[in-house]
Write a protein that holds these residues in place. Structure first.
Motif, PDB file in Angstrom:
ATOM      1  N   GLY A  65      -7.245  -9.510   0.150  1.00 53.05           N
ATOM      2  CA  GLY A  65      -7.212  -8.048   0.291  1.00 53.05           C
ATOM      3  C   GLY A  65      -6.303  -7.440  -0.763  1.00 53.05           C
ATOM      4  N   GLY A 121      -6.894  -5.536  -3.238  1.00 53.54           N
ATOM      5  CA  GLY A 121      -7.182  -4.171  -3.675  1.00 53.54           C
ATOM      6  C   GLY A 121      -7.113  -4.028  -5.188  1.00 53.54           C
ATOM      7  N   LEU A 140     -12.872  -7.507  -1.272  1.00 60.11           N
ATOM      8  CA  LEU A 140     -14.295  -7.233  -1.062  1.00 60.11           C
ATOM      9  C   LEU A 140     -14.868  -6.337  -2.149  1.00 60.11           C
ATOM     10  N   SER A 141     -14.020  -5.524  -2.783  1.00 60.31           N
ATOM     11  CA  SER A 141     -14.515  -4.470  -3.675  1.00 60.31           C
ATOM     12  C   SER A 141     -14.454  -4.864  -5.145  1.00 60.31           C
ATOM     13  N   VAL A 188      -8.114 -12.018  -3.970  1.00 61.32           N
ATOM     14  CA  VAL A 188      -9.451 -11.889  -3.389  1.00 61.32           C
ATOM     15  C   VAL A 188      -9.584 -10.507  -2.758  1.00 61.32           C
ATOM     16  N   ASP A 202       0.163  -5.904  -6.107  1.00 61.06           N
ATOM     17  CA  ASP A 202       1.006  -7.012  -5.629  1.00 61.06           C
ATOM     18  C   ASP A 202       0.731  -8.298  -6.416  1.00 61.06           C
ATOM     19  N   TYR A 247     -13.348   3.034  -2.867  1.00 61.79           N
ATOM     20  CA  TYR A 247     -12.728   2.871  -4.190  1.00 61.79           C
ATOM     21  C   TYR A 247     -13.471   3.714  -5.231  1.00 61.79           C
ATOM     22  N   GLN A 290     -12.829  -8.705  11.006  1.00 57.23           N
ATOM     23  CA  GLN A 290     -12.758  -9.839  11.954  1.00 57.23           C
ATOM     24  C   GLN A 290     -11.464  -9.831  12.769  1.00 57.23           C
ATOM     25  N   ASN A 302       4.137  -3.638  -2.882  1.00 55.39           N
ATOM     26  CA  ASN A 302       4.592  -3.267  -1.539  1.00 55.39           C
ATOM     27  C   ASN A 302       5.999  -3.807  -1.268  1.00 55.39           C
ATOM     28  N   TRP A 360     -15.656  -0.300   1.795  1.00 53.07           N
ATOM     29  CA  TRP A 360     -14.507  -0.370   0.888  1.00 53.07           C
ATOM     30  C   TRP A 360     -14.921  -0.034  -0.541  1.00 53.07           C
ATOM     31  N   PRO A 410      -8.897  -6.838   8.168  1.00 50.14           N
ATOM     32  CA  PRO A 410     -10.317  -7.180   8.047  1.00 50.14           C
ATOM     33  C   PRO A 410     -11.075  -6.864   9.340  1.00 50.14           C
ATOM     34  N   MET A 451       0.843  -1.175   0.000  1.00 58.68           N
ATOM     35  CA  MET A 451       0.000   0.000   0.000  1.00 58.68           C
ATOM     36  C   MET A 451       0.880   1.227   0.000  1.00 58.68           C
ATOM     37  N   TRP A 488      -4.519   3.409  -4.549  1.00 62.80           N
ATOM     38  CA  TRP A 488      -3.132   3.043  -4.232  1.00 62.80           C
ATOM     39  C   TRP A 488      -2.226   3.358  -5.418  1.00 62.80           C
TER      40      TRP A 488
HETATM   41  C1  LIG Z   1      -5.788  -1.013   2.995  1.00 60.96           C
HETATM   42  S1  LIG Z   1      -6.378  -1.881   1.586  1.00 60.96           S
HETATM   43  C2  LIG Z   1      -4.900  -2.645   1.001  1.00 60.96           C
HETATM   44  C3  LIG Z   1      -4.979  -3.046  -0.448  1.00 60.96           C
HETATM   45  C4  LIG Z   1      -3.716  -3.735  -0.993  1.00 60.96           C
HETATM   46  N1  LIG Z   1      -3.372  -4.940  -0.275  1.00 60.96           N
HETATM   47  C5  LIG Z   1      -2.550  -2.775  -0.978  1.00 60.96           C
HETATM   48  O1  LIG Z   1      -1.639  -2.960  -0.158  1.00 60.96           O
HETATM   49  O2  LIG Z   1      -2.553  -1.817  -1.769  1.00 60.96           O
HETATM   50  C6  LIG Z   1      -7.259  -3.231   2.329  1.00 60.96           C
HETATM   51  C7  LIG Z   1      -7.996  -4.102   1.311  1.00 60.96           C
HETATM   52  O3  LIG Z   1      -8.452  -5.286   1.959  1.00 60.96           O
HETATM   53  C8  LIG Z   1      -9.750  -5.600   1.481  1.00 60.96           C
HETATM   54  N2  LIG Z   1     -10.397  -6.428   2.517  1.00 60.96           N
HETATM   55  C9  LIG Z   1     -10.689  -6.084   3.793  1.00 60.96           C
HETATM   56  N3  LIG Z   1     -11.275  -7.120   4.434  1.00 60.96           N
HETATM   57  C10 LIG Z   1     -11.323  -8.157   3.541  1.00 60.96           C
HETATM   58  C11 LIG Z   1     -11.822  -9.489   3.587  1.00 60.96           C
HETATM   59  N4  LIG Z   1     -12.403  -9.994   4.690  1.00 60.96           N
HETATM   60  N5  LIG Z   1     -11.725 -10.252   2.467  1.00 60.96           N
HETATM   61  C12 LIG Z   1     -11.161  -9.761   1.343  1.00 60.96           C
HETATM   62  N6  LIG Z   1     -10.671  -8.506   1.237  1.00 60.96           N
HETATM   63  C13 LIG Z   1     -10.763  -7.713   2.318  1.00 60.96           C
HETATM   64  C14 LIG Z   1     -10.400  -4.247   1.241  1.00 60.96           C
HETATM   65  O4  LIG Z   1     -11.475  -4.326   0.317  1.00 60.96           O
HETATM   66  C15 LIG Z   1      -9.231  -3.424   0.704  1.00 60.96           C
HETATM   67  O5  LIG Z   1      -9.139  -3.472  -0.701  1.00 60.96           O
END
Ligand SMILES: C[S@@+](CC[C@H](N)C(=O)[O-])C[C@H]1O[C@@H](n2cnc3c(N)ncnc32)[C@H](O)[C@@H]1O
Length: 214
Positions: free
Chosen positions: A55, A57, A77-78, A75, A61, A24, A127, A36, A20, A125, A1, A31
């Motif tokens: 995650g 994004g 969410l967005s 994978v 990466d 976006y 969780q 990274n 999220w 996340p 990131m 980003w």
């Molecule tokens: C801070 S961003 C980082 C994006 C990318 N990894 C980067 O470093 O540029 C966090 C990402 O994690 C995703 N995310 C958060 N919780 C998630 C989950 N439970 N499953 C999949 N993606 C998730 C969000 O949609 C978001 O795109």
């Protein structure tokens, strides 16, 4: 990131899929499009095989991994972020080696796992970090590697943004969900300096968990 977002004071209190997706959609790119540094440091000398990135994004990466010869599942969410990731993969000539999905990560792991490399960069996340590590551990093949990077509690993301502090973690605290008889674990802090507005140096502190499954 290599970020534009939290560093500029935008509050981040909701880590849901809807939140999220809205973030976006607000911007053309959230980003930098560059991989990274902690990922490059950890992975550049490994022999490429299969990789899962959770995650992912906008895919910087995942695309970098594919350019290094990895076959990648990304994978997030967005759907908006993933559409940008797909465009990035196509522009980089690696679309045949990356699959992006917004399905639930646990379902993807059950159906398609395991992978030799499982990566999460700043996912944070809702969780929590311990859930993330124990969920992703199930996705790692024997002999494979898990890399989870997040903001350390002493990083400016956490110290300057109390709303983000809840999601920051120390690698050793999330690593204790791993059974040490099955995993070789390294938990550390990765420091990096960037030049901010006006040429001022900023020190960032990432929590880096690297775990190798026996
Ligand atoms: C801070 S961003 C980082 C994006 C990318 N990894 C980067 O470093 O540029 C966090 C990402 O994690 C995703 N995310 C958060 N919780 C998630 C989950 N439970 N499953 C999949 N993606 C998730 C969000 O949609 C978001 O795109």
């Amino acid at each position: 990131m290599t970020h534009t977002d939290h560093a500029h004071g935008d509050p981040m209190t909701d880590f849901s899929r809807e939140s999220w997706e809205a973030k976006y959609r607000e911007r053309e790119a959230l980003w930098s499009g560059q991989p990274n540094a902690p990922l490059v440091d950890e992975v550049e000398n490994l022999a490429p095989a299969s990789a899962l990135e959770v995650g992912c994004g906008e895919g910087a990466d995942a695309v970098w991994l594919a350019t290094q010869g990895w076959t990648v599942t990304g994978v997030d969410l967005s759907a908006t972020a993933l559409a940008r990731a797909q465009v990035h993969a196509e522009a980089s000539g690696v679309a045949a080696h990356v699959v992006f999905t917004d399905e639930d990560v646990e379902a993807v792991i059950r159906r398609d796992g395991p992978w030799e490399l499982v990566v999460s960069m700043y996912t944070h996340p809702s969780q929590g970090g311990r859930w993330l590590v124990s969920t992703l551990a199930d996705a790692v093949a024997p002999g494979g590697r898990l890399l989870v990077v997040g903001h350390h509690p002493t990083d400016p993301h956490a110290t300057e943004h109390p709303d983000l502090a809840r999601s920051a973690f120390a690698a050793e605290d999330v690593a204790d969900v791993l059974d040490r008889s099955a995993w070789e674990v390294s938990a550390s802090i990765h420091e990096r300096v960037t030049l901010g507005d006006g040429g001022h140096e900023r020190l960032w502190r990432d929590a880096v968990l690297v775990a190798r499954r026996h």
